[in-house]
Design an enzyme around this catalytic site. Sequence first.
Site, PDB file in Angstrom:
ATOM      1  N   ASN A   1       0.865  -1.175   0.000  1.00 42.42           N
ATOM      2  CA  ASN A   1       0.000   0.000   0.000  1.00 42.42           C
ATOM      3  C   ASN A   1       0.904   1.228   0.000  1.00 42.42           C
ATOM      4  O   ASN A   1       1.508   1.566   1.014  1.00 42.42           O
ATOM      5  CB  ASN A   1      -0.880  -0.058   1.260  1.00 42.42           C
ATOM      6  CG  ASN A   1      -1.953   1.025   1.286  1.00 42.42           C
ATOM      7  OD1 ASN A   1      -1.908   1.989   0.521  1.00 42.42           O
ATOM      8  ND2 ASN A   1      -2.909   0.871   2.184  1.00 42.42           N
TER       9      ASN A   1
ATOM     10  N   ARG B   1      -2.339  -2.251  -3.732  1.00 44.88           N
ATOM     11  CA  ARG B   1      -3.359  -1.218  -3.890  1.00 44.88           C
ATOM     12  C   ARG B   1      -2.903  -0.352  -5.058  1.00 44.88           C
ATOM     13  O   ARG B   1      -1.822   0.223  -5.026  1.00 44.88           O
ATOM     14  CB  ARG B   1      -3.435  -0.378  -2.617  1.00 44.88           C
ATOM     15  CG  ARG B   1      -4.407   0.759  -2.710  1.00 44.88           C
ATOM     16  CD  ARG B   1      -4.351   1.593  -1.439  1.00 44.88           C
ATOM     17  NE  ARG B   1      -5.275   2.703  -1.497  1.00 44.88           N
ATOM     18  CZ  ARG B   1      -5.259   3.724  -0.650  1.00 44.88           C
ATOM     19  NH1 ARG B   1      -4.365   3.753   0.323  1.00 44.88           N
ATOM     20  NH2 ARG B   1      -6.123   4.693  -0.762  1.00 44.88           N
TER      21      ARG B   1
ATOM     22  N   HIS C   1     -10.502   5.720  -2.681  1.00 45.36           N
ATOM     23  CA  HIS C   1     -10.716   5.057  -1.380  1.00 45.36           C
ATOM     24  C   HIS C   1     -11.598   3.820  -1.510  1.00 45.36           C
ATOM     25  O   HIS C   1     -12.249   3.402  -0.552  1.00 45.36           O
ATOM     26  CB  HIS C   1     -11.347   6.018  -0.344  1.00 45.36           C
ATOM     27  CG  HIS C   1     -10.375   7.013   0.215  1.00 45.36           C
ATOM     28  ND1 HIS C   1     -10.678   8.328   0.427  1.00 45.36           N
ATOM     29  CD2 HIS C   1      -9.078   6.881   0.590  1.00 45.36           C
ATOM     30  CE1 HIS C   1      -9.629   8.966   0.911  1.00 45.36           C
ATOM     31  NE2 HIS C   1      -8.634   8.108   1.013  1.00 45.36           N
TER      32      HIS C   1
ATOM     33  N   ASN D   1      -5.585  11.042   6.343  1.00 49.17           N
ATOM     34  CA  ASN D   1      -4.815  12.122   5.715  1.00 49.17           C
ATOM     35  C   ASN D   1      -5.491  12.550   4.429  1.00 49.17           C
ATOM     36  O   ASN D   1      -5.641  13.726   4.143  1.00 49.17           O
ATOM     37  CB  ASN D   1      -3.394  11.654   5.419  1.00 49.17           C
ATOM     38  CG  ASN D   1      -2.534  11.715   6.647  1.00 49.17           C
ATOM     39  OD1 ASN D   1      -2.619  12.672   7.409  1.00 49.17           O
ATOM     40  ND2 ASN D   1      -1.727  10.699   6.849  1.00 49.17           N
TER      41      ASN D   1
ATOM     42  N   ARG E   1      -4.278  18.613   1.131  1.00 48.05           N
ATOM     43  CA  ARG E   1      -4.993  18.879  -0.137  1.00 48.05           C
ATOM     44  C   ARG E   1      -6.191  19.776   0.118  1.00 48.05           C
ATOM     45  O   ARG E   1      -6.822  19.694   1.165  1.00 48.05           O
ATOM     46  CB  ARG E   1      -5.468  17.562  -0.758  1.00 48.05           C
ATOM     47  CG  ARG E   1      -4.351  16.740  -1.352  1.00 48.05           C
ATOM     48  CD  ARG E   1      -4.836  15.373  -1.794  1.00 48.05           C
ATOM     49  NE  ARG E   1      -4.268  14.328  -0.990  1.00 48.05           N
ATOM     50  CZ  ARG E   1      -4.729  13.073  -0.928  1.00 48.05           C
ATOM     51  NH1 ARG E   1      -5.773  12.720  -1.646  1.00 48.05           N
ATOM     52  NH2 ARG E   1      -4.141  12.186  -0.164  1.00 48.05           N
TER      53      ARG E   1
ATOM     54  N   ARG F   1      -4.278  15.130  15.002  1.00 48.91           N
ATOM     55  CA  ARG F   1      -3.951  15.078  16.436  1.00 48.91           C
ATOM     56  C   ARG F   1      -3.246  16.361  16.875  1.00 48.91           C
ATOM     57  O   ARG F   1      -3.560  16.935  17.920  1.00 48.91           O
ATOM     58  CB  ARG F   1      -3.044  13.879  16.749  1.00 48.91           C
ATOM     59  CG  ARG F   1      -3.819  12.638  17.113  1.00 48.91           C
ATOM     60  CD  ARG F   1      -2.907  11.444  17.127  1.00 48.91           C
ATOM     61  NE  ARG F   1      -2.288  11.273  15.807  1.00 48.91           N
ATOM     62  CZ  ARG F   1      -1.756  10.153  15.374  1.00 48.91           C
ATOM     63  NH1 ARG F   1      -1.723   9.096  16.147  1.00 48.91           N
ATOM     64  NH2 ARG F   1      -1.236  10.069  14.173  1.00 48.91           N
TER      65      ARG F   1
ATOM     66  N   GLU G   1      -7.688  -1.660   4.408  1.00 49.70           N
ATOM     67  CA  GLU G   1      -7.434  -1.860   2.981  1.00 49.70           C
ATOM     68  C   GLU G   1      -6.609  -3.132   2.795  1.00 49.70           C
ATOM     69  O   GLU G   1      -6.784  -3.870   1.826  1.00 49.70           O
ATOM     70  CB  GLU G   1      -6.683  -0.638   2.438  1.00 49.70           C
ATOM     71  CG  GLU G   1      -7.594   0.573   2.334  1.00 49.70           C
ATOM     72  CD  GLU G   1      -6.882   1.919   2.388  1.00 49.70           C
ATOM     73  OE1 GLU G   1      -5.736   1.983   2.866  1.00 49.70           O
ATOM     74  OE2 GLU G   1      -7.496   2.912   1.960  1.00 49.70           O
TER      75      GLU G   1
END
Length: 382
Positions: A6, A85, A173, A203, A233, A277, A369
Amino acid sequence: MILTVNAGSSSLKVAVFNRGGELAEVASGMVARIGTNAVIKLTDDVRGETSGAVEARDHGEALARLIEALAPVWEHRPLSVVGHRIVHGGPNLHAPRLLDNDVVAELERLEPLAPLHQPINLACVRAVADIAPAIPQVGCFDTGFHHTMPWTQSAFALPQQFHEEGLRRYGFHGLSYTSVSRRLEALRPDLLAGRVIIAHLGNGASMCALSEGRSVATTMGFSTLDGLVMGTRCGQIDPGALLHLMRAYGMTLEELERLLYRKSGLTALSGAGGDMRDIEAAGTDAAESAIAFFAARAKREIGGLTAVLGGLDGLVFCGGIGENSARIRSEIVDGLGYLGLKIDSEANIANAAEVGVGATPILVVRTSEEEVIAEAAHRLTR
Ligand code: ADP
């Protein structure tokens, strides 16, 4: 053993699954800061946790280092398939596929549609082919889940020649939405049979509207820039603003790309970086504004997706922020009582599986995933 790969823009995560009986994860690893002072971290059932500096100038090297570092795992349990992925399957590749030469050639043709991510994914495929040419490889496409979207949700109102040539909304996603849908099928099949919004907040962040388990609309579009505000983004933006940046500021393509993918979103707003966080902990006016902006956009997207669905039977949170941040869940849901959405404060703070008290259930579901990739790799090479 199954290895799942991934790749993010500057990191690479792998996991190892035992394919005897129930698929079980036996090891995981990652290389972060690929290209500059890369570090490797591994967790396996032989040595526990290990970490250190590593030479990895690009993703192919990072993957090679991870496969080498997992040598103790392979010693008695050989690797038999690698699953990747892959960000883009284009208009034709939906379900996971064995990566034979034809499929790889098609994925290469799609590089212009995802110039920042597809080449990284394919570099990982090539790295495995160099190290272990006999091992089959499987690709799982992040766009695939959304191929059920109707034309009204996937098209742009541009001359349709562009659509035919691939300029359309694909959504991303998809592996995460597949993972969460499978868990919902086990937990609350009644919800999955109805109208659900899944909010993948990490993220990268997006939302998907599902009707009877199928994607009918999603907030990301042609690229991974559209929709929600993300770590770095911008999310939804007026295309006129981009024309202005080019005309009035003389921005080049590269400068614009860097601005939109790397220097925008929470990073641009919070003054405390793009990690939620840190933003929650900062407590400054700018950080609080960033949180308010993030929640406001999410609320607006929930409204839009609910309109597409014609009502809402359940809201599901997943991803690093969705699964862990009680504050963000609460701020997003605040004011959505008209949709039957109301947060149960105690359950929410405890990150419980169900965090709503209103008529419309609100769930927190862990996404993986890796499990989706491992399952596909197992199934296609059994
Ligand atoms: P990626 O999209 O890279 O897979 P993740 O799904 O792991 O990312 O999500 C990362 C995001 O989740 C970061 O912004 C991180 O700060 C946030 N996050 C993780 N745990 C928490 C937490 N306890 N509270 C708030 N945010 C959190």
